[in-house]
Design an enzyme around this catalytic site. Structure first.
Site, PDB file in Angstrom:
ATOM      1  N   ASP A  81     -71.838 -51.615  18.060  1.00 43.16           N
ATOM      2  CA  ASP A  81     -72.126 -52.906  18.686  1.00 43.16           C
ATOM      3  C   ASP A  81     -70.772 -53.579  18.912  1.00 43.16           C
ATOM      4  O   ASP A  81     -70.103 -53.986  17.964  1.00 43.16           O
ATOM      5  CB  ASP A  81     -73.037 -53.736  17.766  1.00 43.16           C
ATOM      6  CG  ASP A  81     -73.440 -55.068  18.380  1.00 43.16           C
ATOM      7  OD1 ASP A  81     -72.657 -55.616  19.175  1.00 43.16           O
ATOM      8  OD2 ASP A  81     -74.534 -55.556  18.049  1.00 43.16           O
ATOM      9  N   LYS A  91     -73.691 -62.996  25.003  1.00 38.81           N
ATOM     10  CA  LYS A  91     -72.489 -63.600  24.406  1.00 38.81           C
ATOM     11  C   LYS A  91     -71.318 -63.580  25.399  1.00 38.81           C
ATOM     12  O   LYS A  91     -71.393 -64.197  26.426  1.00 38.81           O
ATOM     13  CB  LYS A  91     -72.149 -62.875  23.100  1.00 38.81           C
ATOM     14  CG  LYS A  91     -73.355 -62.605  22.209  1.00 38.81           C
ATOM     15  CD  LYS A  91     -74.090 -63.859  21.787  1.00 38.81           C
ATOM     16  CE  LYS A  91     -75.321 -63.514  20.960  1.00 38.81           C
ATOM     17  NZ  LYS A  91     -76.187 -64.636  20.721  1.00 38.81           N
TER      18      LYS A  91
HETATM   19  N1  PLP Z   1     -75.509 -58.005  18.200  1.00 40.95           N
HETATM   20  C1  PLP Z   1     -74.732 -59.014  17.768  1.00 40.95           C
HETATM   21  C2  PLP Z   1     -73.411 -58.695  17.141  1.00 40.95           C
HETATM   22  C3  PLP Z   1     -75.156 -60.343  17.890  1.00 40.95           C
HETATM   23  O1  PLP Z   1     -74.382 -61.336  17.443  1.00 40.95           O
HETATM   24  C4  PLP Z   1     -76.426 -60.600  18.469  1.00 40.95           C
HETATM   25  C5  PLP Z   1     -76.940 -61.978  18.613  1.00 40.95           C
HETATM   26  O2  PLP Z   1     -76.372 -62.922  18.113  1.00 40.95           O
HETATM   27  C6  PLP Z   1     -77.200 -59.519  18.894  1.00 40.95           C
HETATM   28  C7  PLP Z   1     -76.719 -58.237  18.760  1.00 40.95           C
HETATM   29  C8  PLP Z   1     -78.560 -59.733  19.501  1.00 40.95           C
HETATM   30  O3  PLP Z   1     -78.414 -60.208  20.807  1.00 40.95           O
HETATM   31  P1  PLP Z   1     -79.523 -61.064  21.567  1.00 40.95           P
HETATM   32  O4  PLP Z   1     -79.580 -62.402  20.913  1.00 40.95           O
HETATM   33  O5  PLP Z   1     -79.023 -61.082  22.978  1.00 40.95           O
HETATM   34  O6  PLP Z   1     -80.827 -60.321  21.434  1.00 40.95           O
END
Ligand code: PLP
Length: 404
Positions: free
Chosen positions: A193, A218
């Protein structure tokens, strides 16, 4: 459609069909090309001949929006190019992207997944509650302890090793090349990620990752106006991911894809400013008498500072700073956050606006207090996502709020 034909149709029919594009329509052949990819809201597509429609099913042509559509494809191409991957697929949220990547990499009942312990709260829950309840053996490890990762892989032979390049909210930095090597030695796919780092700092596929995941919500989008996720991978893994997308159905819509693509155009400009300002905010906080501890990979005090320097090639250390207020719990943190005038106490990160979040009551709210404590997420901990405002104004706002 020739305009004259409209007169053959009744009002009801004209209302439905007038203005649509048909194969060979003169509007398709105009000698101009828009400089911005158009928004294609169409859910379904047809071709001049049934033979062509039939062939489109096999050749990943556009037939139905859940299988792919032109605006979403333009976004996917852009993210794949930034991450130096062969192919990308967009999803309705970052969580849908995480889930899809796990399934495409083979997480099923009877298999094992090894994952970083301090993941984004919902990713942790997805693994710990949902996938575990479906028969996946989930093991959490400290990814900064390579011996622990190796021991877990040796014990459970996982199909997936999942980490965040920079973890949320503790900002631990994962040694991607070393972790890729361990994952592959045990036959696991390596999922990264890269939401916090962005492709500006590091492209994990070039360091051995098999799937790169983004919450496009983000930094990629950057303006807090679109929820999205993207997975980037190799051409060889595309089919597995496509299978999940088509059946899971958590697709990104064309409007959202267009917004995300527009945000992406200024990614580098935004993150250069945000990462430089975050470094300044981290240094300032570290020197402040009301701050007990600052976690930021750009500070020499950070345990993986040297690794971050190596991994990110000196381009920066990210735009998120986590810190602890001295002798503070929920009450003191709330008072500090209520006193902010410029920085916005809102749940997200990577926006042009500076956002401040209380992990214990937002990103990691669904975890039990014991789970949070074991991860190291304390009651006095605050996470700031530094925006593109003048850094002097951000610091002045923090200074005022800390007086309370
Ligand atoms: N991965 C990380 C590192 C995140 O900070 C977030 C959300 O804050 C996500 C995944 C999940 O993303 P989403 O809120 O777009 O579903």
């Amino acid at each position: 459609m020739t305009r004259g034909q409209y007169s053959d149709w009744r009002m009801e029919t004209r209302a439905v069909h007038a203005g649509r594009l048909i194969p060979g329509d003169d509007r398709d052949r105009r000698p101009f090309i828009p400089t911005v990819p158009p928004i294609h809201p169409s859910v379904t597509y047809y071709y001049g001949r049934m033979e062509d429609l039939d062939a489109a099913f096999d050749a990943e042509g556009y037939v139905y929006a859940r299988h792919g559509s032109p605006t979403v494809a333009a976004l996917e191409e852009a993210v794949a190019a930034l991450e130096e991957g062969e192919t990308a697929m967009a999803f309705a949220s970052g969580m849908a992207a995480v889930h899809a990547a796990l399934l495409a990499a083979g997480a099923r009942a009877g298999t094992a997944v090894v994952a970083a312990r301090d993941l984004y709260g919902a990713t942790y829950l997805l693994l710990d509650r949902l996938l575990r309840s479906q028969g996946v053996n989930v093991r959490f490890v400290d990814v900064t302890d390579l011996a622990e990762v190796e021991a877990a892989c040796a014990e459970v032979c996982p199909v997936v090793l999942l980490v965040e390049t920079v973890s949320n909210p503790l900002l631990k930095v994962a040694d991607l090349p070393a972790l890729a090597e361990i994952a592959h030695r045990y036959g696991a796919a390596f999922l990264v990620d890269n939401t916090f780092a962005t492709p500006y700092l590091v492209r994990p596929l070039s360091l051995g990752a098999d799937f790169v995941i983004h919450s496009g919500t983000k930094y990629l989008g950057g303006h807090g106006d679109v929820l999205a996720g993207v997975v980037v991978t190799s051409a060889a893994r595309r089919e597995a991911l496509m299978e999940v997308l088509k059946t899971m159905g958590a697709n990104l819509g064309p409007m959202e894809a267009w917004l995300l693509l527009r945000g992406l155009r200024t990614l580098v400009l935004r993150v250069e400013r945000q990462f430089a300002s975050a470094q300044a905010v981290a240094r300032w906080l570290e020197a402040h008498p009301r701050i007990a501890r600052v976690l930021y990979p750009g500070l020499p005090s950070h345990p993986q500072h040297d690794l971050a320097l190596r991994l990110f090639g000196g381009r920066g250390f990210g735009g998120i700073v986590t810190f602890e207020l001295k002798d503070a719990g929920r009450e003191e943190v709330f008072r500090f956050m209520d006193r902010l005038r410029l920085c916005v106490p809102a749940t997200s990160l990577g926006d042009v606006q500076t956002l401040v979040l209380y992990p214990a009551r937002s990103s990691h709210r669904s975890l039990t207090p014991e789970e949070r404590a074991s991860l190291g997420i304390t009651e006095g901990m605050v996470r700031i996502s530094v925006g593109i405002e003048a850094v002097e104004d951000i610091l002045a706002d923090l200074e005022e709020a800390l007086k309370g």
